[in-house]
Write a protein that holds these residues in place. Structure first.
Motif, mmCIF file in Angstrom:
data_model
loop_
_atom_site.group_PDB
_atom_site.id
_atom_site.type_symbol
_atom_site.label_atom_id
_atom_site.label_comp_id
_atom_site.label_asym_id
_atom_site.label_seq_id
_atom_site.Cartn_x
_atom_site.Cartn_y
_atom_site.Cartn_z
ATOM 1 N N UNK A 74 0.893 -1.349 -0.749
ATOM 2 C CA UNK A 74 -0.255 -0.105 0.335
ATOM 3 C C UNK A 74 0.453 0.955 -0.110
ATOM 4 N N UNK A 75 2.107 1.006 0.637
ATOM 5 C CA UNK A 75 3.222 2.249 0.659
ATOM 6 C C UNK A 75 3.391 2.674 -0.370
ATOM 7 N N UNK A 76 3.516 0.888 -1.344
ATOM 8 C CA UNK A 76 4.706 1.469 -2.685
ATOM 9 C C UNK A 76 3.574 2.591 -3.774
ATOM 10 N N UNK A 77 1.875 1.823 -3.421
ATOM 11 C CA UNK A 77 1.113 2.836 -4.437
ATOM 12 C C UNK A 77 1.065 4.326 -3.985
ATOM 13 N N UNK A 78 0.799 3.787 -2.439
ATOM 14 C CA UNK A 78 0.529 5.760 -1.902
ATOM 15 C C UNK A 78 1.489 7.059 -2.578
ATOM 16 N N UNK A 79 3.011 6.268 -3.145
ATOM 17 C CA UNK A 79 4.135 7.023 -2.847
ATOM 18 C C UNK A 79 3.867 7.406 -4.628
ATOM 19 N N UNK A 80 3.848 5.952 -5.325
ATOM 20 C CA UNK A 80 4.005 6.305 -6.232
ATOM 21 C C UNK A 80 2.878 7.660 -6.860
ATOM 22 N N UNK A 81 1.660 7.383 -6.290
ATOM 23 C CA UNK A 81 0.615 8.499 -6.395
ATOM 24 C C UNK A 81 1.491 9.634 -6.649
ATOM 25 N N UNK A 82 2.058 9.534 -5.067
ATOM 26 C CA UNK A 82 2.407 11.055 -4.013
ATOM 27 C C UNK A 82 3.264 11.702 -5.123
ATOM 28 N N UNK A 83 4.686 10.874 -5.287
ATOM 29 C CA UNK A 83 5.072 11.202 -6.310
ATOM 30 C C UNK A 83 5.057 11.898 -7.671
ATOM 31 N N UNK A 84 4.225 11.379 -7.927
ATOM 32 C CA UNK A 84 3.173 12.193 -9.298
ATOM 33 C C UNK A 84 3.100 13.447 -8.502
ATOM 34 N N UNK A 85 1.835 13.076 -8.002
ATOM 35 C CA UNK A 85 1.480 14.487 -8.079
ATOM 36 C C UNK A 85 1.864 15.837 -7.617
ATOM 37 N N UNK A 86 3.451 15.359 -6.745
ATOM 38 C CA UNK A 86 4.500 16.299 -5.942
ATOM 39 C C UNK A 86 4.661 17.247 -7.760
ATOM 40 N N UNK A 87 4.917 15.877 -8.180
ATOM 41 C CA UNK A 87 6.384 16.394 -9.905
ATOM 42 C C UNK A 87 5.628 17.105 -10.416
ATOM 43 N N UNK A 88 4.177 16.874 -10.912
ATOM 44 C CA UNK A 88 3.355 17.572 -11.100
ATOM 45 C C UNK A 88 2.747 18.799 -11.014
ATOM 46 N N UNK A 89 2.832 19.050 -9.573
ATOM 47 C CA UNK A 89 2.700 20.501 -8.899
ATOM 48 C C UNK A 89 4.267 21.172 -8.820
ATOM 49 N N UNK A 90 5.047 20.786 -8.763
ATOM 50 C CA UNK A 90 6.585 20.987 -9.151
ATOM 51 C C UNK A 90 6.022 21.814 -10.218
ATOM 52 N N UNK A 91 5.954 21.868 -11.561
ATOM 53 C CA UNK A 91 5.832 22.070 -12.486
ATOM 54 C C UNK A 91 5.036 23.834 -12.822
ATOM 55 N N UNK A 92 4.195 24.107 -11.904
ATOM 56 C CA UNK A 92 3.332 25.023 -11.950
ATOM 57 C C UNK A 92 4.566 26.363 -11.093
ATOM 58 N N UNK A 93 4.912 26.358 -10.006
ATOM 59 C CA UNK A 93 5.873 27.622 -9.866
ATOM 60 C C UNK A 93 7.130 27.767 -10.675
ATOM 61 N N UNK A 94 7.484 26.477 -11.240
ATOM 62 C CA UNK A 94 8.446 27.169 -12.402
ATOM 63 C C UNK A 94 8.299 28.061 -13.987
ATOM 64 N N UNK A 95 6.914 27.002 -14.265
ATOM 65 C CA UNK A 95 6.052 27.776 -15.214
ATOM 66 C C UNK A 95 5.919 29.220 -15.276
ATOM 67 N N UNK A 96 5.389 30.054 -13.785
ATOM 68 C CA UNK A 96 5.694 31.034 -13.246
ATOM 69 C C UNK A 96 6.429 31.818 -13.628
ATOM 70 N N UNK A 97 8.151 31.515 -13.115
ATOM 71 C CA UNK A 97 9.357 31.739 -13.557
ATOM 72 C C UNK A 97 9.421 31.947 -14.431
ATOM 73 N N UNK A 98 9.537 31.002 -15.174
ATOM 74 C CA UNK A 98 10.307 31.005 -17.004
ATOM 75 C C UNK A 98 9.167 32.268 -17.042
ATOM 76 N N UNK A 99 8.098 32.918 -17.025
ATOM 77 C CA UNK A 99 7.137 33.423 -17.312
ATOM 78 C C UNK A 99 7.167 34.726 -17.057
ATOM 79 N N UNK A 100 8.436 35.109 -16.371
ATOM 80 C CA UNK A 100 7.409 36.112 -15.057
ATOM 81 C C UNK A 100 7.429 37.208 -15.482
ATOM 82 N N UNK A 101 7.456 37.467 -16.497
ATOM 83 C CA UNK A 101 6.559 38.816 -17.447
ATOM 84 C C UNK A 101 5.134 39.227 -16.602
ATOM 85 N N UNK A 102 4.373 37.469 -18.289
ATOM 86 C CA UNK A 102 2.584 36.979 -17.298
ATOM 87 C C UNK A 102 2.469 37.541 -16.170
#
Length: 612
Positions: free
Chosen positions: A5-33
């Motif tokens: 169960x920990x394995x499945x939760x970790x896979x889901x949670x890690x993917x969610x974290x990796x996807x969420x981390x894209x947002x602040x990077x996107x905002x930083x890259x598009x700093x003007x907007x």
């Protein structure tokens, strides 16, 4: 079992974290907007983006979940499974990194999230690479490698530490198998986007009138995959005429062609407050129906006599999403697709909200259900609606129905809202979409035994009471209320899906701003509302190619036009024409001239979509 169960939760949670981390990077890259975004808005990008991030995480977790389920009963060799999972997660990491890096790079130039449009350009790699700046390539390659490498390392750590291929004892395997089925159901809900009527789509993450913030919240992997199945050559869908012939034929039908003279004024003021009420499934056949001498829609009949009644008015489609676009953007409905569900296309449409917004109007739209359904909220925010209010924003002491809060609650709430908007002293456009007259037709009302007629009568009663409340308020004097159906309904059941009567609907203009009652006999359809309304307000409607001002001094050719699953119908005072691709031929008795009109409209619609 805890390790599994920990394995499945970790896979889901890690993917969610990796996807969420894209947002602040996107905002930083598009700093003007992003410069004007507050800290709260930046957090909202991440928070709202989690809805599609969870969908992607659900897909990624599906294969590991199947392997864990199998491992409850049989031994899975650790080395072999580790190799399979490591390869699988490496592919996931590479794909996520690629869509992320490309999305960040292209947004500055495209202005919308990554979608399958990129495949058109990748068909010619040499030309595509020629437009890539060297240092941009270096920067994005570094971002890709960093993200892919980090994601792969995280997934490898999870596999090495938590994957367990050892089976359970037979006595424990059965109950845990049931638990795994439940877990699979939860994973499916994450993939689907929740338990509501709307499935996962780009609208799920839209939350702001600032389109950049909505785009920042979109998961690029989801956006790309969701558009893969869309045909790219829309212009070739209905090749009735060569391009020069099609363009010439459309010029004679164009709504925004040469000046048609000053429109006849049917309002008492040039700047009324405007309310547009879109009535779910209000068919003309039902409005005209009586049961034992009692009209099904007495309120609509009364309002018809009090305001401006459009006698020969037609819906452009059989679906709400296509009808809304026809009403609010003056854009014809399609056959097998819906432009509302193509955000990259729909955001470029003209719209009533955008035109009135430019003229100083505040714009808001309300619905008692889920505006994520069929990408409605994405379309509305993109086309100028400044505020959306829907089920998630409303708090009533009543349980919502299958589609949302019923029309009695919403019409009362909306009447109060219109009065409050009027009191604020600023011009406004307020929209409302009803919902109770939709399957399963479950309403707190008992007037007719027939469930469809009873539900229609309920909404008619709710709308009638709402209009009466507005009449008794100070808002009425400067108010124009447009009542128009989103589409018709197959009543009676013998009504064929493609015949004109199936698509005939009511449209009524009422309110204190209406100069007086009258009947408009001219044939028209939903796409004509935008130009007609803007013409009365003295506002330009040059960007509405298909919309005709029905009160213009010398209007273009008048006709009602509609589409169904794979065909079209055209009707005017001279007759009708229906063409159905299923048989590849026109219905018996179809007028050749009207067939020419329909072919021109359908082909032009798809050529237009291709160019947006």
């Amino acid at each position: 079992m805890k390790k599994k169960l920990a394995f499945l939760c970790a896979v889901f949670g890690a993917t969610l974290l990796l996807m969420a981390l894209q947002k602040p990077v996107f905002l930083a890259y598009n700093a003007v907007e992003a410069a004007g975004a507050t800290l709260g808005e930046r957090w909202a990008v991440v928070r709202h983006g989690l809805r599609l991030d969870a969908t992607v995480a659900g897909y990624v977790t599906a294969l590991p979940l199947l392997l864990v389920f199998a491992s409850l009963w049989v031994r899975l060799p650790r080395r072999a499974c580790s190799a399979v999972l490591t390869g699988y997660f490496a592919l996931v990491a590479v794909f996520a990194a690629a869509t992320f890096a490309v999305n960040v790079a292209l947004y500055e130039h495209w202005g919308f999230p990554l979608d399958a449009t990129i495949l058109v350009y990748l068909a010619d790699p040499k030309e595509a690479m020629a437009s890539v700046d060297f240092w941009l390539g270096v920067r994005q390659t570094a971002l890709f490698l960093l993200y892919a490498g980090g994601a792969t390392a995280l997934y490898r750590l999870i596999v090495r530490r938590l994957f367990d291929g050892e089976p359970l004892r037979r006595r424990a395997a059965l109950p845990w198998s049931a638990a795994m089925v439940l877990l699979a159901g939860l994973d499916f809900l994450a993939i689907r986007g929740g338990v509501g009527a709307s499935t996962a789509n780009v609208s799920k993450v839209c939350f702001s009138t600032n389109q950049f913030l909505n785009h920042a919240a979109v998961n690029p992997a989801f956006s790309f995959l969701a558009t893969l199945g869309d045909p790219t050559d829309y212009a070739a869908e209905y090749p009735f005429f060569d391009e020069a012939t099609r363009a010439a034929k459309f010029e004679a039908l164009r709504g925004n062609g040469p000046a048609a003279g000053e429109p006849e004024r049917v309002l008492t003021t040039g700047r009324p407050n405007v309310v547009v009420v879109i009535l779910e499934s209000f068919a003309r056949t039902i409005m005209d129906e009586t049961v034992d001498g009692e009209p099904v829609m007495p309120c609509m009949r009364r309002l018809k006599d009090e305001g401006i009644w459009f006698e020969n008015f037609f819906a452009n489609s059989f679906r709400t999403d296509r009808g809304e676009v026809a009403i609010l953007s003056g854009f014809p409905a399609q056959t097998r697709i819906s432009i509302m569900k193509l955000p990259a296309k729909s955001r470029n449409l003209p719209s009533l909200a955008r035109s009135l917004g430019r003229a100083g109007y505040d714009t808001s739209f309300a619905y008692g259900g889920d505006l994520d359904f069929t990408d409605q909220s994405s379309y509305m925010y993109a086309t100028g609606w400044q505020e959306l209010v829907w089920q998630k924003d409303l708090r009533f002491d009543a349980k919502p129905s299958a589609w949302g809060y019923d029309d009695a609650l919403m019409c009362d709430w909306f009447a109060d809202r219109v009065v409050a908007l009027d009191a604020a002293g600023r011009p406004f456009l307020a929209g409302l979409l009803t919902l109770s007259s939709h399957k399963p037709f479950d309403v707190p009302f008992e007037r007719f035994e027939h469930p469809v007629l009873n539900a229609m009568a309920f909404t008619d009663d709710c709308v009638g009471r709402m209009i009466d409340r507005l009449k008794a308020s100070p808002a009425w004097e400067n108010l124009l209320v447009v009542l128009v159906a989103d589409h018709g309904y197959p009543y009676p059941r013998t009504l064929a899906y493609n015949e004109p009567l199936r698509h005939r609907i009511p449209m009524i203009w009422t309110g204190g701003a209406v100069a007086g009652p009258r009947t408009v006999e001219r044939y028209a359809s939903q796409i004509d509302l935008c130009a007609t309304l803007l013409g009365q307000l003295g506002l330009p409607h040059d960007d509405f190619d298909y919309s005709k001002d029905l009160f213009a001094g010398s209007p273009p050719r008048a006709f009602g036009y509609y589409t169904f699953n794979d065909g079209f119908g055209v009707v005017d005072a001279s007759g009708a024409a229906v063409w159905d691709a299923a048989g590849g031929r026109a219905a018996e008795g179809s007028d050749p001239g009207l067939l020419d009109v329909g072919r021109t409209m359908l082909q032009t619609t798809y050529v237009d979509i291709a160019g947006r």
